[in-house]
Design an enzyme around this catalytic site. Structure first.
Site, PDB file in Angstrom:
ATOM      1  N   SER A  26      53.117  -3.450 -35.453  1.00 38.92           N
ATOM      2  CA  SER A  26      53.678  -2.150 -35.861  1.00 38.92           C
ATOM      3  C   SER A  26      52.806  -1.493 -36.916  1.00 38.92           C
ATOM      4  CB  SER A  26      55.079  -2.331 -36.443  1.00 38.92           C
ATOM      5  OG  SER A  26      55.856  -3.045 -35.549  1.00 38.92           O
ATOM      6  N   ARG A  30      50.242   1.942 -36.291  1.00 36.93           N
ATOM      7  CA  ARG A  30      50.506   3.119 -37.142  1.00 36.93           C
ATOM      8  C   ARG A  30      49.253   3.445 -37.967  1.00 36.93           C
ATOM      9  NH1 ARG A  30      55.441   0.868 -36.460  1.00 36.93           N
ATOM     10  NH2 ARG A  30      57.381   2.022 -36.787  1.00 36.93           N
ATOM     11  N   ASP A  52      48.054  -4.526 -27.238  1.00 38.48           N
ATOM     12  CA  ASP A  52      48.646  -3.264 -27.698  1.00 38.48           C
ATOM     13  C   ASP A  52      47.740  -2.495 -28.651  1.00 38.48           C
ATOM     14  OD1 ASP A  52      50.754  -3.825 -26.117  1.00 38.48           O
ATOM     15  OD2 ASP A  52      52.296  -3.607 -27.669  1.00 38.48           O
ATOM     16  N   ASN A  94      51.521  -1.288 -21.892  1.00 40.53           N
ATOM     17  CA  ASN A  94      52.956  -1.371 -22.145  1.00 40.53           C
ATOM     18  C   ASN A  94      53.225  -1.263 -23.638  1.00 40.53           C
ATOM     19  OD1 ASN A  94      55.639  -1.602 -21.604  1.00 40.53           O
ATOM     20  ND2 ASN A  94      55.606  -3.767 -21.011  1.00 40.53           N
ATOM     21  N   ARG A 128      60.479   2.901 -19.390  1.00 37.88           N
ATOM     22  CA  ARG A 128      60.980   2.896 -20.771  1.00 37.88           C
ATOM     23  C   ARG A 128      61.180   4.349 -21.218  1.00 37.88           C
ATOM     24  NH1 ARG A 128      57.273  -1.183 -24.118  1.00 37.88           N
ATOM     25  NH2 ARG A 128      58.867  -0.822 -25.687  1.00 37.88           N
ATOM     26  N   SER A 178      65.804   4.506 -29.609  1.00 37.82           N
ATOM     27  CA  SER A 178      64.623   3.842 -30.158  1.00 37.82           C
ATOM     28  C   SER A 178      64.216   4.572 -31.421  1.00 37.82           C
ATOM     29  CB  SER A 178      63.473   3.884 -29.141  1.00 37.82           C
ATOM     30  OG  SER A 178      62.268   3.532 -29.789  1.00 37.82           O
ATOM     31  N   GLN A 180      61.398   4.567 -32.531  1.00 39.41           N
ATOM     32  CA  GLN A 180      60.009   5.011 -32.363  1.00 39.41           C
ATOM     33  C   GLN A 180      59.912   6.514 -32.131  1.00 39.41           C
ATOM     34  OE1 GLN A 180      57.890   2.748 -29.430  1.00 39.41           O
ATOM     35  NE2 GLN A 180      58.036   0.852 -30.594  1.00 39.41           N
ATOM     36  N   ASP A 328      63.592  -7.282 -32.906  1.00 32.42           N
ATOM     37  CA  ASP A 328      62.625  -8.133 -32.208  1.00 32.42           C
ATOM     38  C   ASP A 328      62.799  -9.604 -32.583  1.00 32.42           C
ATOM     39  OD1 ASP A 328      61.533  -6.058 -30.811  1.00 32.42           O
ATOM     40  OD2 ASP A 328      59.960  -5.657 -32.275  1.00 32.42           O
ATOM     41  N   LYS A 355      63.302  -2.602 -23.848  1.00 28.72           N
ATOM     42  CA  LYS A 355      62.022  -3.079 -24.402  1.00 28.72           C
ATOM     43  C   LYS A 355      61.093  -3.466 -23.251  1.00 28.72           C
ATOM     44  CE  LYS A 355      63.147  -2.937 -28.840  1.00 28.72           C
ATOM     45  NZ  LYS A 355      62.378  -2.765 -30.045  1.00 28.72           N
ATOM     46  N   GLU A 356      60.143  -4.368 -23.517  1.00 28.31           N
ATOM     47  CA  GLU A 356      59.155  -4.748 -22.500  1.00 28.31           C
ATOM     48  C   GLU A 356      59.828  -5.122 -21.187  1.00 28.31           C
ATOM     49  OE1 GLU A 356      58.856  -5.047 -25.608  1.00 28.31           O
ATOM     50  OE2 GLU A 356      56.757  -5.172 -26.252  1.00 28.31           O
ATOM     51  N   HIS A 401      55.832 -10.750 -24.093  1.00 25.18           N
ATOM     52  CA  HIS A 401      55.295 -11.725 -25.041  1.00 25.18           C
ATOM     53  C   HIS A 401      56.383 -12.487 -25.788  1.00 25.18           C
ATOM     54  CE1 HIS A 401      55.439  -8.442 -28.367  1.00 25.18           C
ATOM     55  NE2 HIS A 401      56.118  -8.027 -27.314  1.00 25.18           N
ATOM     56  N   ARG A 402      57.440 -11.773 -26.166  1.00 23.51           N
ATOM     57  CA  ARG A 402      58.466 -12.443 -26.981  1.00 23.51           C
ATOM     58  C   ARG A 402      59.277 -13.450 -26.158  1.00 23.51           C
ATOM     59  NH1 ARG A 402      57.326 -10.522 -31.494  1.00 23.51           N
ATOM     60  NH2 ARG A 402      56.868  -8.322 -31.736  1.00 23.51           N
ATOM     61  N   LYS A 434      49.868  -9.530 -25.882  1.00 29.09           N
ATOM     62  CA  LYS A 434      50.339  -8.233 -26.396  1.00 29.09           C
ATOM     63  C   LYS A 434      50.318  -8.194 -27.927  1.00 29.09           C
ATOM     64  CE  LYS A 434      53.818  -4.934 -24.964  1.00 29.09           C
ATOM     65  NZ  LYS A 434      54.118  -4.120 -26.111  1.00 29.09           N
ATOM     66  N   ALA A 464      28.588 -39.230  -8.597  1.00 30.15           N
ATOM     67  CA  ALA A 464      28.279 -38.033  -7.794  1.00 30.15           C
ATOM     68  C   ALA A 464      29.305 -37.749  -6.696  1.00 30.15           C
ATOM     69  CB  ALA A 464      26.873 -38.120  -7.199  1.00 30.15           C
ATOM     70  N   LYS A 467      33.605 -35.886  -9.369  1.00 33.46           N
ATOM     71  CA  LYS A 467      34.696 -36.054 -10.341  1.00 33.46           C
ATOM     72  C   LYS A 467      34.650 -35.017 -11.452  1.00 33.46           C
ATOM     73  CE  LYS A 467      33.321 -39.969 -11.840  1.00 33.46           C
ATOM     74  NZ  LYS A 467      32.057 -40.013 -11.096  1.00 33.46           N
TER      75      LYS A 467
HETATM   76  N1  LIG Z   1      33.635 -31.254  -2.662  1.00 32.21           N
HETATM   77  C1  LIG Z   1      32.355 -30.983  -2.896  1.00 32.21           C
HETATM   78  N2  LIG Z   1      31.603 -30.472  -1.944  1.00 32.21           N
HETATM   79  C2  LIG Z   1      30.307 -30.204  -2.161  1.00 32.21           C
HETATM   80  N3  LIG Z   1      29.678 -30.419  -3.332  1.00 32.21           N
HETATM   81  C3  LIG Z   1      30.369 -30.930  -4.320  1.00 32.21           C
HETATM   82  C4  LIG Z   1      31.742 -31.236  -4.139  1.00 32.21           C
HETATM   83  N4  LIG Z   1      32.167 -31.692  -5.294  1.00 32.21           N
HETATM   84  C5  LIG Z   1      31.096 -31.679  -6.135  1.00 32.21           C
HETATM   85  N5  LIG Z   1      30.044 -31.224  -5.546  1.00 32.21           N
HETATM   86  C6  LIG Z   1      28.697 -31.090  -6.143  1.00 32.21           C
HETATM   87  O1  LIG Z   1      28.194 -32.393  -6.307  1.00 32.21           O
HETATM   88  C7  LIG Z   1      27.421 -32.471  -7.472  1.00 32.21           C
HETATM   89  C8  LIG Z   1      27.885 -33.688  -8.275  1.00 32.21           C
HETATM   90  O2  LIG Z   1      29.175 -33.463  -8.787  1.00 32.21           O
HETATM   91  P1  LIG Z   1      29.643 -34.007 -10.197  1.00 32.21           P
HETATM   92  O3  LIG Z   1      28.548 -33.930 -11.205  1.00 32.21           O
HETATM   93  O4  LIG Z   1      30.910 -33.341 -10.495  1.00 32.21           O
HETATM   94  O5  LIG Z   1      29.897 -35.534  -9.836  1.00 32.21           O
HETATM   95  P2  LIG Z   1      30.408 -36.713 -10.733  1.00 32.21           P
HETATM   96  O6  LIG Z   1      31.228 -37.579  -9.859  1.00 32.21           O
HETATM   97  O7  LIG Z   1      31.069 -36.224 -11.963  1.00 32.21           O
HETATM   98  O8  LIG Z   1      29.049 -37.397 -11.120  1.00 32.21           O
HETATM   99  P3  LIG Z   1      28.757 -38.474 -12.278  1.00 32.21           P
HETATM  100  O9  LIG Z   1      29.575 -39.654 -11.989  1.00 32.21           O
HETATM  101  O10 LIG Z   1      27.315 -38.769 -12.141  1.00 32.21           O
HETATM  102  O11 LIG Z   1      29.079 -37.834 -13.566  1.00 32.21           O
HETATM  103  C9  LIG Z   1      27.604 -31.143  -8.193  1.00 32.21           C
HETATM  104  O12 LIG Z   1      26.449 -30.354  -8.006  1.00 32.21           O
HETATM  105  C10 LIG Z   1      28.798 -30.497  -7.514  1.00 32.21           C
HETATM  106  O13 LIG Z   1      28.726 -29.097  -7.468  1.00 32.21           O
HETATM  107  N1  LIG Z   2      35.368 -44.465 -17.440  1.00 34.11           N
HETATM  108  C1  LIG Z   2      34.078 -44.768 -17.268  1.00 34.11           C
HETATM  109  C2  LIG Z   2      33.110 -43.768 -17.190  1.00 34.11           C
HETATM  110  C3  LIG Z   2      31.810 -44.113 -17.041  1.00 34.11           C
HETATM  111  N2  LIG Z   2      31.473 -45.412 -16.971  1.00 34.11           N
HETATM  112  C4  LIG Z   2      30.097 -45.810 -16.852  1.00 34.11           C
HETATM  113  C5  LIG Z   2      29.705 -46.107 -15.450  1.00 34.11           C
HETATM  114  C6  LIG Z   2      28.837 -44.975 -15.042  1.00 34.11           C
HETATM  115  O1  LIG Z   2      27.832 -45.374 -14.142  1.00 34.11           O
HETATM  116  C7  LIG Z   2      28.280 -44.467 -16.342  1.00 34.11           C
HETATM  117  C8  LIG Z   2      28.022 -42.992 -16.359  1.00 34.11           C
HETATM  118  O2  LIG Z   2      29.183 -42.315 -15.909  1.00 34.11           O
HETATM  119  P1  LIG Z   2      29.149 -40.808 -15.315  1.00 34.11           P
HETATM  120  O3  LIG Z   2      28.806 -39.919 -16.441  1.00 34.11           O
HETATM  121  O4  LIG Z   2      28.096 -40.812 -14.277  1.00 34.11           O
HETATM  122  O5  LIG Z   2      30.515 -40.572 -14.785  1.00 34.11           O
HETATM  123  O6  LIG Z   2      29.246 -44.800 -17.325  1.00 34.11           O
HETATM  124  C9  LIG Z   2      32.456 -46.374 -17.027  1.00 34.11           C
HETATM  125  O7  LIG Z   2      32.159 -47.567 -16.931  1.00 34.11           O
HETATM  126  N3  LIG Z   2      33.726 -46.018 -17.185  1.00 34.11           N
END
Ligand SMILES: Nc1ncnc2c1ncn2[C@@H]1O[C@H](COP(=O)(O)OP(=O)(O)OP(=O)(O)O)[C@@H](O)[C@H]1O
Ligand SMILES: Nc1ccn([C@H]2C[C@H](O)[C@@H](COP(=O)(O)O)O2)c(=O)n1
Length: 671
Positions: A26, A30, A52, A94, A128, A178, A180, A328, A355-356, A401-402, A434, A464, A467
């Site tokens: 407010s 103002r 706002d 709003n 409003r 109001s 206002q 409010d 109000k909102e 918001h409230r 808001k 890889a 995750k």
């Molecule tokens: N479902 C998917 N389809 C295609 N590519 C993917 C998928 N998920 C992840 N990727 C690609 O795979 C690569 C590896 O993914 P990410 O680094 O998340 O794996 P990670 O399991 O965390 O690896 P790390 O264990 O080594 O940390 C990244 O470039 C990501 O974009």
């Molecule tokens: N919870 C976890 C996470 C990781 N590690 C170990 C095993 C992996 O090879 C390494 C690197 O992990 P990343 O970064 O590739 O996910 O670390 C583990 O034992 N437990």
């Protein structure tokens, strides 16, 4: 600010600590308008930065005001009462505190200097009422055209021509819908006092009088001394002219303070909830919420610019209160009522309906979802304390918001129903933008969740498999914290390398792991102050981490650090043993796999895209080696937990995996 679809609040049990409030909405709007109309430059300190105020700033910029940010200070160079643009279309979202005063100021300027302005907002703004203000402006002789439903925005003020204004007769305005409308006239009419004083007379009982007091005080700071007879008649003296005070400070928002006053009253505290930015000396009417909270049992002390609150009476005491003076903040009482020993009735709150959202209907509907018995009338709401068990509820917030901030207080339900309490889901949490964009972040800084009630989602799987990608996207969509546990093993390996410790030497490695000086800052990671973001992600570091992680003492040394990532509102943890060892009670455990060929291919592409040279067959053989070591070590091997959901994403896109996991997550939540 949480921009997620919903935000799940775990059951909360305690609160304590320091909260710094954002500036008052407010006062901010103002001050902005007055600075925009005055001649010269006004330095505005501690201005609220929210939806706002943003629409007000956009409007002033469009009208030709010069706005310069200098750190926390905004410098506004005003128009000096002279239109610099004769036409503009203003979108005011709003924000009633922008729509009403700008309508009046531009109507008066357009009529007296020739101009034409359109003012519109979001759909709810167009529901409003503004008809009473429009009628008052038409009495004065200002052309105002309805561009939609008569009596509601959008509007056009001015028709491009210059009009003689009828300032001799008092301008009559209704005060019972109001306050206002009166504020808008008080802020605008100094612009037309050259020929003589201008009087405003209020029809009906004026509601929300404290907001008029704020208007009068701020007008005085800008050189306008309004004469008045109670709250019925106001006179702007002849020759009134806005004079910038040079520098002006916006105090913290007293309505926003109400959530933290309530928090102190409801939660058991080791230390009080200390609120800074607004105090007992506040010029805002909603500071009188403190008296209502005290009547319900809160223990409040305070001074200039601060309040401290602790629980007093428990359960809280139900009360019957005329809330006309705190329209409010009174919404907060409706949620406090859930924790009371008897019914709470809030009277004289008809303004909630315009109000909102229709706040009486909305509050009643959402409190009922929690299990409360609520009676509503045209201008009152009565809430019975909860008798039975609390229900986990998904709270609709009506772009209000409230509603979001008030209902967050329902997360203290374990205090009433006994262990372990139920979570509360707040839909569309970004509506707090808001007035208090960082409300939930601020709340989480001072509350303690019930033991083991912060939800955890784990994503384990081999190297890889994706995750990290999946976990960070899930965390983003749920608004949760993220634990990349692999990074801790990787950092330990780098620390060992720096210290010249062998990767086979368990005891010194564990010692290093136990005192890792790791800091995460957004996407960057620092080890003992050194930026290790890039070396951390090297394949060679992953291999070293895999070797380090076979040692039970290292795993033990990192255990507590991993647990410390479990903070409200929740955690997504990725690694190898998140679901089996570190968070065995996680609400959802995902074990993510993909064929070794797919994973090697992904890693290859990932490295190439970063400009790192890579060899596909080599990556594949390293992956197999790492899989073998991670899955067959003696402690915490990489295996799915018994209750894990298996997800082979070899043939799935990242989005498909995310959607699948969110689907599982929703099925596990009690909403
Ligand atoms: N479902 C998917 N389809 C295609 N590519 C993917 C998928 N998920 C992840 N990727 C690609 O795979 C690569 C590896 O993914 P990410 O680094 O998340 O794996 P990670 O399991 O965390 O690896 P790390 O264990 O080594 O940390 C990244 O470039 C990501 O974009
Ligand atoms: N919870 C976890 C996470 C990781 N590690 C170990 C095993 C992996 O090879 C390494 C690197 O992990 P990343 O970064 O590739 O996910 O670390 C583990 O034992 N437990």
């Amino acid at each position: 600010m949480y921009t997620t679809e919903f935000l799940d609040l775990p059951p909360l049990v305690r609160a304590g600590g320091r909260v710094r409030l954002p500036g008052s909405k407010s006062i901010s709007n103002r001050v902005l308008l007055l600075a925009g109309l005055a001649a010269g430059t006004t330095e505005v300190h501690d201005l609220l930065d929210s939806d706002d105020t943003r629409v007000m700033l956009d409007a002033l910029r469009l009208l030709g005001c010069d706005l310069q940010r200098d750190g926390d200070v905004l410098k506004v160079t005003g128009l000096g009462g002279q239109l610099s643009r004769k036409e503009a279309q203003l979108f005011l979202g709003n924000a009633g505190t922008a729509m009403r005063p700008l309508t009046a100021a531009l109507a008066v300027l357009a009529a007296s200097q020739g101009g034409q302005f359109q003012l519109s907002g979001v759909a709810r703004m167009h529901e409003r009422p503004i008809g009473d203000l429009v009628q008052a402006l038409r009495q004065l002789g200002c052309p105002v055209a309805d561009l939609g439903q008569p009596g509601f925005p959008p509007l056009q003020v001015g028709d491009g021509g210059v009009h003689a204004l009828n300032t001799a007769a008092p301008i009559r305005v209704r005060g019972d819908v109001s306050s206002q409308f009166l504020t808008a006239l008080l802020l605008a009419l100094p612009l037309v006092t050259a020929q003589g004083p201008v009087a405003i007379e209020v029809d009906g009982e004026l509601i929300s009088k404290p907001y008029i007091d704020i208007t009068l005080r701020l007008l005085a700071r800008f050189g306008i001394a309004v004469e008045r007879e109670g709250y019925q008649r106001f006179v702007l003296p002849q020759g009134s002219a806005y004079r910038t005070p040079g520098r002006i400070h916006v105090e913290g928002d007293a309505s926003s303070a109400s959530y933290f006053v309530a928090l102190g009253a409801i939660a058991g505290t080791d230390q009080p909830v200390r609120i800074e930015g607004v105090g007992l000396d506040s010029i805002q009417g909603d500071i009188r919420f403190v008296e209502a909270a005290q009547a319900m049992g809160a223990q409040v002390t305070g001074g200039p610019g601060w309040l401290e609150v602790q629980r007093g009476a428990w359960p809280l005491k139900g009360l019957t209160l005329d809330c006309n003076h705190i329209p409010d903040a009174a919404m907060t009482l409706a949620v406090m009522a859930l924790y009371a020993d008897g019914p709470t009735r809030l009277n004289n709150i008809a303004s909630w309906r315009v109000k909102e959202t229709d706040r009486i209907a909305a509050m009643a509907a959402e409190l009922r979802k929690l299990g409360a018995t609520v009676t509503e009338g045209p201008d009152f709401i009565e809430v019975q304390p909860l008798a039975g068990p609390w229900q986990a509820a998904s709270i609709h917030t009506y772009d209000d918001h409230r509603m979001a901030m008030c209902l967050s207080l329902a997360a203290f339900n374990p205090l009433v129903a006994g262990e372990p309490g139920v979570p509360v889901r707040i839909l569309d949490p970004k509506c707090v933008g808001k007035t208090f964009p960082d409300y939930f972040e601020t709340l989480f800084e001072v509350v303690t969740p019930a033991a083991d009630q912060v939800p955890v989602l784990t994503v384990d799987g081999p190297t890889a498999s994706g995750k990290g990608t999946l976990a960070s996207e899930l965390a983003r969509r749920l608004g949760f914290h993220l634990l990349d546990s692999g990074a801790l093993y990787r950092a330990t390996a780098l620390a060992a390398q720096d210290a010249g410790v062998s990767l086979d030497d368990e005891a010194p490695l564990a010692e290093l792991a136990g005192r890792l000086a790791l800091r995460f800052e957004g996407q960057r990671v620092y080890l003992a102050g050194r930026d290790i973001t890039d070396p951390l992600r090297l394949e060679s570091t992953g291999g070293m981490a895999s070797r380090v992680s076979v040692h039970p003492a290292v795993r033990q040394a990192l255990h507590q650090l991993q647990l410390s990532f479990r903070r409200a509102p929740g955690l997504v943890a990725d690694g190898r043993d998140m679901g089996t060892v570190v968070f065995p009670g996680a609400s959802l455990k995902v074990f993510l796999t993909a064929s070794v060929e797919q994973r090697a291919e992904r890693r290859y592409k990932q490295l190439i895209s970063k400009g790192v040279s890579a060899n596909l067959p080599q990556i594949q053989s390293d992956l197999r080696l790492r899989d073998e070591r991670d899955a067959n070590r003696s402690v915490a091997p990489c295996r799915p937990a018994e209750d894990a959901m298996l997800l082979d994403n070899s043939a799935m896109s990242i989005e498909d995996s995310v959607v699948q996991c969110l689907d599982w997550w929703r099925q596990r939540r009690p909403f």
